[in-house]
Design a protein around this motif. Structure first.
Motif, PDB file in Angstrom:
ATOM      1  N   ALA A  66      36.371  46.943  51.839  1.00 44.74           N
ATOM      2  CA  ALA A  66      35.720  47.340  50.590  1.00 44.74           C
ATOM      3  C   ALA A  66      34.322  47.833  50.916  1.00 44.74           C
ATOM      4  CB  ALA A  66      35.668  46.181  49.608  1.00 44.74           C
ATOM      5  N   CYS A  90      38.641  41.641  41.227  1.00 48.21           N
ATOM      6  CA  CYS A  90      37.279  41.790  41.704  1.00 48.21           C
ATOM      7  C   CYS A  90      36.418  40.734  40.994  1.00 48.21           C
ATOM      8  CB  CYS A  90      36.774  43.188  41.383  1.00 48.21           C
ATOM      9  SG  CYS A  90      35.143  43.576  41.992  1.00 48.21           S
ATOM     10  N   TRP A 129      36.803  40.238  46.465  1.00 45.34           N
ATOM     11  CA  TRP A 129      38.142  40.639  46.059  1.00 45.34           C
ATOM     12  C   TRP A 129      39.096  39.490  46.369  1.00 45.34           C
ATOM     13  CZ3 TRP A 129      40.095  44.534  43.243  1.00 45.34           C
ATOM     14  CH2 TRP A 129      39.309  45.672  43.043  1.00 45.34           C
ATOM     15  N   HIS A 182      34.640  49.120  45.584  1.00 47.66           N
ATOM     16  CA  HIS A 182      36.037  49.546  45.601  1.00 47.66           C
ATOM     17  C   HIS A 182      36.766  48.997  46.817  1.00 47.66           C
ATOM     18  CE1 HIS A 182      34.829  51.903  42.308  1.00 47.66           C
ATOM     19  NE2 HIS A 182      34.471  53.008  42.953  1.00 47.66           N
ATOM     20  N   LEU A 183      38.026  48.640  46.602  1.00 47.80           N
ATOM     21  CA  LEU A 183      38.880  48.102  47.657  1.00 47.80           C
ATOM     22  C   LEU A 183      39.752  49.218  48.220  1.00 47.80           C
ATOM     23  CD1 LEU A 183      39.932  45.407  49.039  1.00 47.80           C
ATOM     24  CD2 LEU A 183      41.708  45.411  47.261  1.00 47.80           C
ATOM     25  N   LEU A 213      29.829  39.849  45.982  1.00 46.43           N
ATOM     26  CA  LEU A 213      31.033  40.484  45.439  1.00 46.43           C
ATOM     27  C   LEU A 213      32.256  40.047  46.221  1.00 46.43           C
ATOM     28  CD1 LEU A 213      29.383  43.947  45.019  1.00 46.43           C
ATOM     29  CD2 LEU A 213      30.337  42.641  43.119  1.00 46.43           C
ATOM     30  N   CYS A 262      36.414  48.961  41.249  1.00 46.36           N
ATOM     31  CA  CYS A 262      35.688  47.829  40.665  1.00 46.36           C
ATOM     32  C   CYS A 262      34.261  48.277  40.404  1.00 46.36           C
ATOM     33  CB  CYS A 262      35.699  46.636  41.611  1.00 46.36           C
ATOM     34  SG  CYS A 262      34.653  45.255  41.077  1.00 46.36           S
ATOM     35  N   TYR A 277      45.272  42.196  41.987  1.00 46.78           N
ATOM     36  CA  TYR A 277      44.015  42.150  42.715  1.00 46.78           C
ATOM     37  C   TYR A 277      42.865  41.995  41.718  1.00 46.78           C
ATOM     38  CZ  TYR A 277      46.754  43.575  46.716  1.00 46.78           C
ATOM     39  OH  TYR A 277      47.687  43.610  47.716  1.00 46.78           O
ATOM     40  N   GLN A 281      37.404  46.434  35.938  1.00 49.98           N
ATOM     41  CA  GLN A 281      38.448  47.049  36.754  1.00 49.98           C
ATOM     42  C   GLN A 281      39.188  48.015  35.826  1.00 49.98           C
ATOM     43  OE1 GLN A 281      39.520  42.851  38.659  1.00 49.98           O
ATOM     44  NE2 GLN A 281      40.585  44.511  39.726  1.00 49.98           N
ATOM     45  N   TYR A 285      30.601  46.748  38.750  1.00 43.95           N
ATOM     46  CA  TYR A 285      29.960  45.523  38.323  1.00 43.95           C
ATOM     47  C   TYR A 285      28.675  45.831  37.568  1.00 43.95           C
ATOM     48  CZ  TYR A 285      26.618  46.232  42.083  1.00 43.95           C
ATOM     49  OH  TYR A 285      25.642  46.757  42.885  1.00 43.95           O
TER      50      TYR A 285
END
Lengths: 113, 115
Positions: A65, A91, A35, A75-76, A33, A23, A89, A6, A25
């Motif tokens: 997301a 991830c 959040w 991504h959120l 995944l 985010c 927050y 992040q 990964y």
């Protein structure tokens, strides 16, 4: 081994403005995944989760997301931030069929009036 | 209501002291986890377990032991506590399969201070 980055430790958004928390990964394969949100002085609660399928997932309180395999991102987003969204927050990623869950370092969201 | 309960909520000990953190879940979940939360590091996995008597090593296991005595109970042991173990500790549980697979349900946390 799976990992989560992040890149933004802190994000400040005006109330009513839109939000994106990033985010990235690292995992060879198709991940699960997540959040999570941590409100002040509380434990973590699930916001939303992605299992292989529709890349855009909806969560609670207007959050969504989008999973991108090509960008290794999850991504959120939220269209209009409320002061009550002030929180940290996280991830997280886990292997399909596994049970180890790895978290990112978190993004602290500050909401200005 | 299904829940994850941690005790104690706060603990202060001295360097070299012996500490046990307790976690009980009533979710009927197979998996349980211990994480520590530190500023700048997020949550880091210490140990986890997929059933009574099972223990898996996490990413930051040094200085910690853990034991899963029943499906419900998972303990974290610090036998020679050090100041570097001052942290906020979270226990969590998750299901093995189904629509909630790998979704973690967290306890409220235990704040540990090692002086």
């Amino acid at each position: 081994a799976q990992s989560v980055t992040q890149p933004d430790a802190r994000v400040t958004v005006s109330e009513g403005a839109s939000l994106q928390l990033r985010c990235k990964y690292s995992y060879f394969g198709t991940p699960y995944l997540f959040w999570y949100v941590q409100y002040p002085r509380q434990g973590l609660q699930l916001l939303l989760k992605y299992y292989p399928g529709d890349p855009v997932v909806q969560g609670v309180n207007g959050f969504e997301a989008e999973f991108s395999k090509s960008n290794s991102s999850f991504h959120l987003r939220k269209a209009s931030v409320h002061w009550s969204d002030w929180a940290v927050y996280f991830c997280a990623v886990s292997m399909t069929g596994g049970y180890k869950v790895v978290f990112g370092s978190g993004t602290r969201l500050l909401v200005s009036p | 209501e299904a829940a994850v309960t941690q005790s104690p909520r706060n603990k202060v000990t001295v360097t070299g002291g012996n500490v046990t953190l307790s976690c009980r879940q009533t979710n009927s979940h197979n998996y349980m986890y211990w994480y520590r939360q530190d500023t700048g590091h997020g949550l880091r996995l210490i140990h986890y377990s997929y059933g009574a008597g099972n223990l898996q090593i996490g990413d930051v296991p040094d200085g910690y032991k853990a034991t899963r005595t029943t499906q419900e109970d998972f303990f974290l042991l610090l036998e020679l506590a050090s100041p570097s173990q001052t942290s906020l500790y979270f226990c969590a549980s998750s299901d093995a399969a189904g629509s909630s697979q790998n979704t973690l349900y967290f306890g409220a946390g235990t704040r540990l201070s090692v002086l």
